[in-house]
Write an enzyme that holds these catalytic residues in place. Sequence first.
Site, PDB file in Angstrom:
ATOM      1  N   ARG A 124     -26.963 -29.050  -3.260  1.00  0.00           N
ATOM      2  CA  ARG A 124     -26.535 -27.652  -3.269  1.00  0.00           C
ATOM      3  C   ARG A 124     -25.176 -27.514  -3.942  1.00  0.00           C
ATOM      4  NH1 ARG A 124     -25.840 -24.931   2.075  1.00  0.00           N
ATOM      5  NH2 ARG A 124     -24.865 -23.558   0.582  1.00  0.00           N
ATOM      6  N   LYS A 126     -18.174 -24.866  -7.637  1.00  0.00           N
ATOM      7  CA  LYS A 126     -19.258 -24.085  -7.021  1.00  0.00           C
ATOM      8  C   LYS A 126     -18.713 -22.775  -6.422  1.00  0.00           C
ATOM      9  CE  LYS A 126     -20.652 -25.006  -2.658  1.00  0.00           C
ATOM     10  NZ  LYS A 126     -20.743 -23.876  -1.715  1.00  0.00           N
ATOM     11  N   ASN A 127     -17.648 -22.888  -5.633  1.00  0.00           N
ATOM     12  CA  ASN A 127     -17.195 -21.700  -4.904  1.00  0.00           C
ATOM     13  C   ASN A 127     -16.427 -20.716  -5.783  1.00  0.00           C
ATOM     14  OD1 ASN A 127     -18.512 -22.592  -2.677  1.00  0.00           O
ATOM     15  ND2 ASN A 127     -16.690 -23.380  -1.625  1.00  0.00           N
ATOM     16  N   ARG A 145     -20.765 -17.915  11.565  1.00  0.00           N
ATOM     17  CA  ARG A 145     -20.021 -17.398  10.405  1.00  0.00           C
ATOM     18  C   ARG A 145     -20.267 -15.905  10.263  1.00  0.00           C
ATOM     19  NH1 ARG A 145     -21.150 -21.566   5.582  1.00  0.00           N
ATOM     20  NH2 ARG A 145     -19.546 -20.323   4.540  1.00  0.00           N
ATOM     21  N   ASP A 157     -13.390 -27.955   3.778  1.00  0.00           N
ATOM     22  CA  ASP A 157     -14.448 -28.569   2.960  1.00  0.00           C
ATOM     23  C   ASP A 157     -14.165 -30.036   2.635  1.00  0.00           C
ATOM     24  OD1 ASP A 157     -15.806 -26.209   3.006  1.00  0.00           O
ATOM     25  OD2 ASP A 157     -15.243 -25.570   0.994  1.00  0.00           O
ATOM     26  N   CYS A 202     -25.841 -21.296  11.064  1.00  0.00           N
ATOM     27  CA  CYS A 202     -25.383 -22.200  10.010  1.00  0.00           C
ATOM     28  C   CYS A 202     -24.968 -23.517  10.652  1.00  0.00           C
ATOM     29  CB  CYS A 202     -24.188 -21.553   9.313  1.00  0.00           C
ATOM     30  SG  CYS A 202     -23.474 -22.571   8.044  1.00  0.00           S
TER      31      CYS A 202
HETATM   32  N1  EPU Z   1     -14.740 -15.092   9.490  1.00  0.00           N
HETATM   33  C1  EPU Z   1     -14.916 -14.085  10.402  1.00  0.00           C
HETATM   34  N2  EPU Z   1     -15.385 -12.879   9.947  1.00  0.00           N
HETATM   35  C2  EPU Z   1     -15.664 -12.653   8.648  1.00  0.00           C
HETATM   36  C3  EPU Z   1     -15.491 -13.684   7.736  1.00  0.00           C
HETATM   37  C4  EPU Z   1     -15.017 -14.901   8.176  1.00  0.00           C
HETATM   38  O1  EPU Z   1     -14.673 -14.249  11.592  1.00  0.00           O
HETATM   39  O2  EPU Z   1     -16.086 -11.527   8.322  1.00  0.00           O
HETATM   40  C5  EPU Z   1     -14.214 -16.395   9.938  1.00  0.00           C
HETATM   41  C6  EPU Z   1     -15.185 -17.551   9.748  1.00  0.00           C
HETATM   42  O3  EPU Z   1     -16.101 -17.649  10.808  1.00  0.00           O
HETATM   43  C7  EPU Z   1     -14.256 -18.720   9.651  1.00  0.00           C
HETATM   44  C8  EPU Z   1     -13.045 -18.137   8.920  1.00  0.00           C
HETATM   45  O4  EPU Z   1     -13.129 -16.733   9.096  1.00  0.00           O
HETATM   46  O5  EPU Z   1     -13.858 -19.122  10.931  1.00  0.00           O
HETATM   47  C9  EPU Z   1     -12.968 -18.440   7.447  1.00  0.00           C
HETATM   48  O6  EPU Z   1     -14.227 -18.201   6.836  1.00  0.00           O
HETATM   49  P1  EPU Z   1     -14.364 -17.695   5.331  1.00  0.00           P
HETATM   50  O7  EPU Z   1     -14.875 -16.308   5.346  1.00  0.00           O
HETATM   51  O8  EPU Z   1     -13.101 -17.960   4.602  1.00  0.00           O
HETATM   52  O9  EPU Z   1     -15.512 -18.647   4.790  1.00  0.00           O
HETATM   53  P2  EPU Z   1     -16.578 -18.241   3.704  1.00  0.00           P
HETATM   54  O10 EPU Z   1     -15.977 -17.276   2.778  1.00  0.00           O
HETATM   55  O11 EPU Z   1     -17.846 -17.895   4.373  1.00  0.00           O
HETATM   56  C10 EPU Z   1     -15.895 -20.053   1.946  1.00  0.00           C
HETATM   57  C11 EPU Z   1     -16.584 -21.182   1.246  1.00  0.00           C
HETATM   58  C12 EPU Z   1     -16.887 -22.300   2.231  1.00  0.00           C
HETATM   59  C13 EPU Z   1     -15.548 -22.764   2.840  1.00  0.00           C
HETATM   60  C14 EPU Z   1     -14.830 -21.569   3.483  1.00  0.00           C
HETATM   61  C15 EPU Z   1     -13.453 -21.915   4.021  1.00  0.00           C
HETATM   62  C16 EPU Z   1     -17.756 -20.052  -0.533  1.00  0.00           C
HETATM   63  C17 EPU Z   1     -19.039 -19.644  -1.144  1.00  0.00           C
HETATM   64  N3  EPU Z   1     -17.813 -20.686   0.639  1.00  0.00           N
HETATM   65  O12 EPU Z   1     -16.798 -19.619   2.957  1.00  0.00           O
HETATM   66  O13 EPU Z   1     -17.462 -23.365   1.499  1.00  0.00           O
HETATM   67  O14 EPU Z   1     -15.780 -23.744   3.805  1.00  0.00           O
HETATM   68  O15 EPU Z   1     -14.670 -20.514   2.513  1.00  0.00           O
HETATM   69  O16 EPU Z   1     -12.649 -22.384   3.016  1.00  0.00           O
HETATM   70  O17 EPU Z   1     -16.710 -19.836  -1.112  1.00  0.00           O
HETATM   71  C18 EPU Z   1     -18.812 -25.249   1.174  1.00  0.00           C
HETATM   72  O18 EPU Z   1     -18.585 -25.157  -0.041  1.00  0.00           O
HETATM   73  O19 EPU Z   1     -19.378 -26.262   1.676  1.00  0.00           O
HETATM   74  C19 EPU Z   1     -18.404 -24.173   2.069  1.00  0.00           C
HETATM   75  C20 EPU Z   1     -18.907 -24.027   3.291  1.00  0.00           C
END
Ligand code: EPU
Length: 418
Positions: free
Chosen positions: A397, A22-23, A121, A305, A116
């Site tokens: 999802r 998915k990701n 996030r 995850d 969320c």
């Molecule tokens: N963060 C910030 N600022 C930003 C972006 C992130 O503070 O601009 C923080 C977040 O709050 C968090 C950390 O950085 O504490 C890491 O977040 P990240 O941005 O890596 O998460 P994401 O990109 O929103 C993806 C996956 C998630 C998975 C996370 C962590 C996708 C579509 N989603 O989310 O997947 O948990 O990386 O590995 O790739 C899931 O599949 O159930 C899921 C939530």
Amino acid sequence: MEKIVIEGKKKLSGEVNVGGAKNAVLPIIAACILNDGENTISNVPDLADVRTMMKLLETLGAKCEYADGELFVNSKTIDRYKAPYDLVKTMRASVLVLGPLVARFKKAEVSLPGGCAIGERPIDQHIKGLRILGASVQLEDGYVSAAAEKLEGTTVPFDLSTVTGTENIMLLASLSEGETVILNAACEPEVVDLANALNLMGAKIEGAGTDIITITGVSSLGPLRDYRVMPDRIEAGTLMIAGALNESDLVIKDCRFEHLGALTGKLLQTGTEIEKNGDSIRVRGSGEIRSIDFSTLPYPGFPTDMQAQMMILMCVADGMSVITENIFPQRFMHTAELRRMGADIKLVGNSAVVRGVAEIRGAPIMASDLRASASLVLAGLCGTGRTEVSRIYHLDRGYEKLDEKLRSVGAGIWREKE
Ligand code: EPU
């Protein structure tokens, strides 16, 4: 609405296949915005989130068709640049269209994702990257509004490791002028899969999979032809936990062992037997599961995850386990439901202290988010009697027919109308 009903305590055995990630597929679909051609992607899982991403691209004017794991995206007809709140609120990964829209059309409006279930996030790092490359970004009426006359490559130092943030800037920089260097880039395999797909389109990306990614911008990108999405390491990991419960014996097929290092290491410590055989992993659960401590970290650390799913194994293990959630400190919605099944879990800050109990008991429980819902299904598998998991749209999802896959290896699991 449907619920999942589980008659627990069945030993699972047999072979089960893992689908596409998915990701990985979500950013790859967003990448199709960067060209004006006919893209084909294979090994695409049939998930609600994939449908949402298709709908989002169609809202922008693209044409998408999906059948039997093959996705076709014609991005020539894109003529709108707004990702509306209605779609973004159902899937935060919608933010991945921001980079490609600004890269190709020099403008985008994307609704700010709201609250969320797994905690706050923010997307400040995405916005910082856009600004560094030359876009002007405003936050107005709940939308991120970005525009650029010219995008120029430079250094983008992230404050923290962000998966979709890294992907958004890779997407943006692929069509920017000159060289962009992302520092503190996320190293997740899904970032590598996106880089591979972009390079096949004609992008010039080096270093994906390390924390320094260099992107040399090109003036245009061609369509993606027959790109096969990587296997879903979180689905594979979830099935590995199913194999570790109830002294089961599962062969998990079509997965990449090398993506599952942190989980494998921890499972071995619990006494679970794990054997790699080509692209299959055999998992045999132990009669005496040992408690272990673990902390979630960016890849290659233990994935957030998988935290909820591993927790259920600790609920029935011998001893005490301390689980620390470093990525999303409030990602513990599943614990209240697990307690209703007799689990002994105490939350202390961003840690959960789990004392193994002799028995988890079936109960009616409610899913709150995607991975939490997978942990509730696993809890039902190892609980005595009947468990009913409601709100399973969360599960759909991100897991393709998890109930059917588990039933095929002997689980007592089916769907009923609520
Ligand atoms: N963060 C910030 N600022 C930003 C972006 C992130 O503070 O601009 C923080 C977040 O709050 C968090 C950390 O950085 O504490 C890491 O977040 P990240 O941005 O890596 O998460 P994401 O990109 O929103 C993806 C996956 C998630 C998975 C996370 C962590 C996708 C579509 N989603 O989310 O997947 O948990 O990386 O590995 O790739 C899931 O599949 O159930 C899921 C939530």
